[in-house]
Design a protein around this motif. Structure first.
Motif, PDB file in Angstrom:
ATOM      1  N   UNK A 168       3.659   6.192  -5.644  1.00 31.80           N
ATOM      2  CA  UNK A 168       3.562   6.382  -7.092  1.00 31.80           C
ATOM      3  C   UNK A 168       2.219   6.977  -7.505  1.00 31.80           C
ATOM      4  N   UNK A 169       1.434   7.416  -6.513  1.00 33.37           N
ATOM      5  CA  UNK A 169       0.168   8.070  -6.794  1.00 33.37           C
ATOM      6  C   UNK A 169      -0.960   7.136  -7.158  1.00 33.37           C
ATOM      7  N   UNK A 170      -0.825   5.857  -6.804  1.00 29.58           N
ATOM      8  CA  UNK A 170      -1.854   4.867  -7.115  1.00 29.58           C
ATOM      9  C   UNK A 170      -2.725   4.593  -5.891  1.00 29.58           C
ATOM     10  N   UNK A 171      -3.958   4.164  -6.140  1.00 28.55           N
ATOM     11  CA  UNK A 171      -4.893   3.831  -5.072  1.00 28.55           C
ATOM     12  C   UNK A 171      -5.019   2.312  -4.971  1.00 28.55           C
ATOM     13  N   UNK A 172      -4.762   1.779  -3.752  1.00 28.78           N
ATOM     14  CA  UNK A 172      -4.892   0.343  -3.499  1.00 28.78           C
ATOM     15  C   UNK A 172      -6.178   0.074  -2.732  1.00 28.78           C
ATOM     16  N   UNK A 173      -6.927  -0.937  -3.164  1.00 29.52           N
ATOM     17  CA  UNK A 173      -8.098  -1.394  -2.408  1.00 29.52           C
ATOM     18  C   UNK A 173      -8.063  -2.914  -2.350  1.00 29.52           C
ATOM     19  N   UNK A 174      -8.823  -3.490  -1.412  1.00 28.83           N
ATOM     20  CA  UNK A 174      -8.779  -4.923  -1.166  1.00 28.83           C
ATOM     21  C   UNK A 174     -10.180  -5.524  -1.165  1.00 28.83           C
ATOM     22  N   UNK A 228      -6.804 -12.441   0.009  1.00 23.83           N
ATOM     23  CA  UNK A 228      -7.444 -11.230  -0.509  1.00 23.83           C
ATOM     24  C   UNK A 228      -7.070 -11.013  -1.979  1.00 23.83           C
ATOM     25  N   UNK A 229      -7.983 -10.369  -2.691  1.00 25.02           N
ATOM     26  CA  UNK A 229      -7.694  -9.879  -4.033  1.00 25.02           C
ATOM     27  C   UNK A 229      -7.482  -8.380  -3.911  1.00 25.02           C
ATOM     28  N   UNK A 230      -6.378  -7.900  -4.464  1.00 26.15           N
ATOM     29  CA  UNK A 230      -6.038  -6.492  -4.333  1.00 26.15           C
ATOM     30  C   UNK A 230      -6.167  -5.788  -5.686  1.00 26.15           C
ATOM     31  N   UNK A 231      -6.582  -4.539  -5.617  1.00 28.67           N
ATOM     32  CA  UNK A 231      -6.832  -3.745  -6.818  1.00 28.67           C
ATOM     33  C   UNK A 231      -5.953  -2.502  -6.803  1.00 28.67           C
ATOM     34  N   UNK A 266       0.834  -1.207   0.000  1.00 32.54           N
ATOM     35  CA  UNK A 266       0.000   0.000   0.000  1.00 32.54           C
ATOM     36  C   UNK A 266       0.863   1.249   0.000  1.00 32.54           C
ATOM     37  N   UNK A 267       1.905   1.270   0.849  1.00 32.27           N
ATOM     38  CA  UNK A 267       2.804   2.427   0.911  1.00 32.27           C
ATOM     39  C   UNK A 267       3.539   2.613  -0.412  1.00 32.27           C
ATOM     40  N   UNK A 268       4.000   1.504  -0.989  1.00 31.02           N
ATOM     41  CA  UNK A 268       4.738   1.576  -2.251  1.00 31.02           C
ATOM     42  C   UNK A 268       3.854   2.160  -3.358  1.00 31.02           C
ATOM     43  N   UNK A 269       2.589   1.729  -3.382  1.00 27.84           N
ATOM     44  CA  UNK A 269       1.665   2.228  -4.401  1.00 27.84           C
ATOM     45  C   UNK A 269       1.350   3.701  -4.181  1.00 27.84           C
ATOM     46  N   UNK A 270       1.184   4.074  -2.923  1.00 27.10           N
ATOM     47  CA  UNK A 270       0.844   5.462  -2.605  1.00 27.10           C
ATOM     48  C   UNK A 270       1.935   6.428  -3.075  1.00 27.10           C
ATOM     49  N   UNK A 322     -12.416  -8.222  12.279  1.00 35.64           N
ATOM     50  CA  UNK A 322     -12.134  -6.905  11.724  1.00 35.64           C
ATOM     51  C   UNK A 322     -12.510  -6.826  10.241  1.00 35.64           C
ATOM     52  N   UNK A 323     -12.568  -5.606   9.738  1.00 33.94           N
ATOM     53  CA  UNK A 323     -12.835  -5.376   8.323  1.00 33.94           C
ATOM     54  C   UNK A 323     -11.536  -5.579   7.550  1.00 33.94           C
ATOM     55  N   UNK A 324     -11.379  -6.767   6.965  1.00 32.25           N
ATOM     56  CA  UNK A 324     -10.121  -7.111   6.316  1.00 32.25           C
ATOM     57  C   UNK A 324     -10.016  -6.594   4.889  1.00 32.25           C
ATOM     58  N   UNK A 325     -10.973  -5.750   4.503  1.00 34.82           N
ATOM     59  CA  UNK A 325     -10.791  -4.994   3.272  1.00 34.82           C
ATOM     60  C   UNK A 325      -9.918  -3.766   3.522  1.00 34.82           C
ATOM     61  N   UNK A 326      -9.657  -3.480   4.793  1.00 35.00           N
ATOM     62  CA  UNK A 326      -8.804  -2.362   5.179  1.00 35.00           C
ATOM     63  C   UNK A 326      -7.337  -2.779   5.087  1.00 35.00           C
ATOM     64  N   UNK A 327      -6.398  -1.819   5.032  1.00 37.64           N
ATOM     65  CA  UNK A 327      -4.973  -2.162   5.022  1.00 37.64           C
ATOM     66  C   UNK A 327      -4.598  -2.965   6.268  1.00 37.64           C
ATOM     67  N   UNK A 328      -3.804  -4.023   6.086  1.00 37.76           N
ATOM     68  CA  UNK A 328      -3.436  -4.914   7.185  1.00 37.76           C
ATOM     69  C   UNK A 328      -2.760  -4.170   8.332  1.00 37.76           C
ATOM     70  N   UNK A 329      -1.796  -3.322   8.015  1.00 38.83           N
ATOM     71  CA  UNK A 329      -1.038  -2.680   9.088  1.00 38.83           C
ATOM     72  C   UNK A 329      -1.873  -1.666   9.861  1.00 38.83           C
ATOM     73  N   UNK A 330      -2.873  -1.116   9.194  1.00 40.52           N
ATOM     74  CA  UNK A 330      -3.796  -0.217   9.899  1.00 40.52           C
ATOM     75  C   UNK A 330      -4.581  -1.010  10.945  1.00 40.52           C
ATOM     76  N   UNK A 331      -4.989  -2.235  10.579  1.00 38.08           N
ATOM     77  CA  UNK A 331      -5.720  -3.095  11.517  1.00 38.08           C
ATOM     78  C   UNK A 331      -4.825  -3.533  12.666  1.00 38.08           C
ATOM     79  N   UNK A 332      -3.610  -3.964  12.361  1.00 36.49           N
ATOM     80  CA  UNK A 332      -2.695  -4.444  13.402  1.00 36.49           C
ATOM     81  C   UNK A 332      -2.342  -3.338  14.393  1.00 36.49           C
ATOM     82  N   UNK A 333      -2.187  -2.127  13.881  1.00 35.71           N
ATOM     83  CA  UNK A 333      -1.850  -1.018  14.774  1.00 35.71           C
ATOM     84  C   UNK A 333      -3.036  -0.656  15.663  1.00 35.71           C
TER      85      UNK A 333
END
Length: 240
Positions: free
Chosen positions: A98-104, A135-138, A92-96, A161-172
């Motif tokens: 480069x200006x890309x939006x990641x969703x799950x 998960x399938x990521x977009x 997610x960070x790597x994509x961000x 938890x809502x696992x469509x959210x970023x993993x590290x956001x959930x873990x934190x």
């Protein structure tokens, strides 16, 4: 005939070690096809399941590569890239950057038996089940990555938890844990039927397979992730 060792090592691990030794001793040469599953069954008097488990382990360790319709070949491990990160960066960070939006999109979450590598890294016993998230990521709403995440059973509460959210956001948020150092392994894989359907590519298309072994910021094992990625939609940069 292959027999169980005195330390009760499973037959498939013994067979995997035999094949691995033949590769390192150059009896099975890089780029050459190894004996078929049926030939290995006959040579070592073992079941088809034992042969397949052994070959699966060696494929995961990048000793072998299976080419659909052609057979199993000895891989050139020099083509495997490993990186040791001082600080782990998520997809997610790597994509961000480069200006890309990641969703799950969550496909499944369940408890599984786990393999030897997973139990060793996560410091769990073979009797314990580990958590598997699929998960399938977009990227910008286009499917580009099929992802598996494996966690120790102490994270069982993540299932709520809502696992469509970023993993590290959930873990934190849920466990007050942040990623620390990690190791990435890159290699080429070929799309199977499920991967071709979910990623909208032709079957047998070359894909990038990335495996992450990630520690938390206290240097304790956090998770293992495997990603199958469309390289036409996402590119990793490795800093030396």
């Amino acid at each position: 005939m292959l027999k169980k060792s005195k330390n009760h090592m499973p037959l498939y691990l013994s067979l995997a070690n035999i094949i691995k030794n033949k590769i390192t001793e150059n009896k099975y040469q890089i780029g050459k096809k190894i004996p078929s599953e049926m030939e290995l069954q006959k040579e070592y008097c073992v079941s088809r399941t034992t042969v397949r488990k052994a070959l699966k382990i060696l494929s995961e360790e990048n000793y072998l590569i299976k080419l659909p319709g052609k057979g199993t070949f000895v891989s050139d491990k020099s083509n495997e890239i490993q990186t040791q990160n001082q600080k782990f960066s998520s997809l997610t960070d790597s994509a961000a950057k480069s200006g890309k939006k990641i969703s799950n999109r969550l496909i499944s979450i369940k408890s599984v038996a786990g393999n030897d590598e997973q139990h060793t890294f996560l410091q769990t016993t073979n009797e314990q089940q580990i958590i598997e998230i699929k998960r399938l990521r977009y990227i910008d709403d286009i499917p580009f990555c099929l992802e598996w995440i494996w966690l120790a059973p102490k994270f069982n509460a993540i299932k709520a938890e809502d696992l469509n959210m970023p993993l590290y956001q959930i873990l934190q948020k849920k466990f007050h844990i942040n990623p620390g150092k990690g190791k990435k392994t890159f290699k080429i894989a070929f799309a199977n039927r499920e991967e071709s359907f979910l990623l909208n590519v032709d079957e047998k298309t070359p894909l990038m397979q990335i495996k992450d072994l990630v520690y938390d910021d206290h240097n304790l094992p956090l998770h293992i992730t495997q990603e199958i990625i469309r390289s036409d939609k996402f590119t990793y940069a490795v800093n030396h």
